[in-house]
Design an enzyme around this catalytic site. Structure first.
Site, PDB file in Angstrom:
ATOM      1  N   ARG A 136       0.821  -1.214   0.000  1.00 62.52           N
ATOM      2  CA  ARG A 136       0.000   0.000   0.000  1.00 62.52           C
ATOM      3  C   ARG A 136       0.857   1.267   0.000  1.00 62.52           C
ATOM      4  O   ARG A 136       0.345   2.370   0.084  1.00 62.52           O
ATOM      5  CB  ARG A 136      -0.924  -0.012   1.214  1.00 62.52           C
ATOM      6  CG  ARG A 136      -1.934  -1.155   1.185  1.00 62.52           C
ATOM      7  CD  ARG A 136      -2.643  -1.303   2.524  1.00 62.52           C
ATOM      8  NE  ARG A 136      -3.447  -0.133   2.837  1.00 62.52           N
ATOM      9  CZ  ARG A 136      -3.369   0.537   3.979  1.00 62.52           C
ATOM     10  NH1 ARG A 136      -2.513   0.162   4.923  1.00 62.52           N
ATOM     11  NH2 ARG A 136      -4.116   1.592   4.186  1.00 62.52           N
ATOM     12  N   HIS A 149      10.841  -5.402  15.852  1.00 60.58           N
ATOM     13  CA  HIS A 149       9.896  -6.133  16.705  1.00 60.58           C
ATOM     14  C   HIS A 149       9.347  -7.366  15.989  1.00 60.58           C
ATOM     15  O   HIS A 149       9.258  -8.453  16.578  1.00 60.58           O
ATOM     16  CB  HIS A 149       8.760  -5.197  17.108  1.00 60.58           C
ATOM     17  CG  HIS A 149       7.760  -5.816  18.031  1.00 60.58           C
ATOM     18  ND1 HIS A 149       8.060  -6.193  19.313  1.00 60.58           N
ATOM     19  CD2 HIS A 149       6.450  -6.131  17.859  1.00 60.58           C
ATOM     20  CE1 HIS A 149       6.988  -6.710  19.899  1.00 60.58           C
ATOM     21  NE2 HIS A 149       5.996  -6.684  19.038  1.00 60.58           N
ATOM     22  N   LYS A 204      -6.895   5.456  19.349  1.00 61.87           N
ATOM     23  CA  LYS A 204      -5.629   4.994  18.773  1.00 61.87           C
ATOM     24  C   LYS A 204      -4.448   5.262  19.698  1.00 61.87           C
ATOM     25  O   LYS A 204      -3.563   4.422  19.876  1.00 61.87           O
ATOM     26  CB  LYS A 204      -5.387   5.663  17.426  1.00 61.87           C
ATOM     27  CG  LYS A 204      -4.066   5.252  16.780  1.00 61.87           C
ATOM     28  CD  LYS A 204      -3.875   5.915  15.435  1.00 61.87           C
ATOM     29  CE  LYS A 204      -2.579   5.449  14.797  1.00 61.87           C
ATOM     30  NZ  LYS A 204      -2.347   6.067  13.481  1.00 61.87           N
TER      31      LYS A 204
END
Length: 314
Positions: A136, A149, A204
């Site tokens: 994207r 991570h 968020k």
């Protein structure tokens, strides 16, 4: 010299094969560290080099449907992992203090082995997070913290369940992490579902707070080992590694929190300067916490934007 190095590597590899817990030896990706290391190296190569080059002259893919299915699938998968961790000991027989590794083949021990492997395997599925970013062309999301991570977790967990699949107190952080991911992927799923859900995504900012809380909980729980009068945990090196893991990622996520919120890189809508007809007075787009931003007078979403009163995908 080269022959000696190769000989030592082969010896170490043979030692790992002998040392691998028999209860997990037949599970996929558990036969050797080579396969999982190659997968993770391929992941890093794709997201940092091959993927961006492939997308350089292409338009971003519209993957909303796939992302909704993926994210809510991960919600269900992680919820199941949490349930299994609870049933395999954390909600039944564990004391939440000095819980030892169970070397037996009892139904509960085998259940813990199975859910430990499921958690490990989930880390490979999560690599799709970054693949979606690449396809994207959301390159700003591919940070050092994100890539490290996602690649570090499955690599370290291979060693953990190879040696201690029924890990006792060493498995607490996995249950907490899966719980956090239920919340996190719920947010991502709603975000991918389109602009009509944006008004429900005001929280968020608190995802990062939840992630920070997980590292505090993990560090506090594992720190008990250092203050107990006696705890005969069979492989104490994993205690030390889990403590270091919790502290290290707490620092990294704290740095993200400071950059994203304390320094104002993700200000609430009320703090964003109102745009003029052709955009902001300062000429820049400003991020806001619900996954939208304002640019040239238009409200732009992660999955779409408003233009002439209509919502269009990007």
């Amino acid at each position: 010299m080269v022959r000696e190095v190769i000989t030592n590597i082969v010896r170490f590899h043979d030692y790992l094969l002998r040392r691998t817990d028999a209860r997990v030896r037949d599970y996929p990706l558990m036969q050797s560290p080579i396969n999982m290391t190659l997968i993770l190296l391929g992941y890093v190569f794709f997201v940092l080099y091959a993927g961006p080059r492939f997308m350089a002259n292409r338009k971003p893919f519209r993957l909303n449907t796939a992302m909704v299915a993926y994210n809510f699938g991960m919600v269900a998968f992680n919820a199941y992992i949490v349930f299994e961790f609870l049933m395999a000991g954390w909600g039944t027989t564990f004391t939440w203090r000095c819980d030892l590794i169970d070397p037996s083949s009892t139904p509960q021990a085998l259940r813990m082995v199975r859910v430990a492997w499921l958690f490990y395997f989930s880390k490979y599925i999560e690599l799709l997070d970054t693949v979606f970013f690449v396809l994207r062309k959301k390159h700003s999301q591919i940070t050092f913290l994100h890539v490290f991570h996602h690649s570090f977790m499955p690599w370290t967990w291979w060693w953990g369940i190879t040696l201690t699949p029924a890990g006792g107190m060493g498995s607490f952080h996995a249950m907490v992490n899966a719980t956090v991911h239920v919340i996190m992927y719920t947010y991502y799923g709603l975000s991918a579902a389109g602009p009509r859900f944006q008004k429900y995504l005001w929280w968020k900012k608190y995802i990062t707070a939840i992630q920070l809380t997980q590292f505090v909980l993990v560090s506090i729980h594992i720190s008990q080992y250092y203050f107990m009068e006696k705890c005969d945990y069979q492989v104490p090196i994993f205690i030390h590694l889990i403590w270091m893991y919790g502290m290290f990622f707490f620092v990294l996520f704290s740095h993200f929190w400071i950059q994203a919120y304390t320094k104002g890189n993700r200000l609430p809508v009320s703090h964003v300067e109102k745009p003029k007809q052709n955009g902001f007075t300062n000429g820049h787009a400003v991020s806001v916490p619900n996954g939208t931003y304002l640019e040239n007078g238009n409200v732009c979403y992660t999955n779409g934007f408003a233009q002439n009163g209509k919502v269009k995908e990007v």
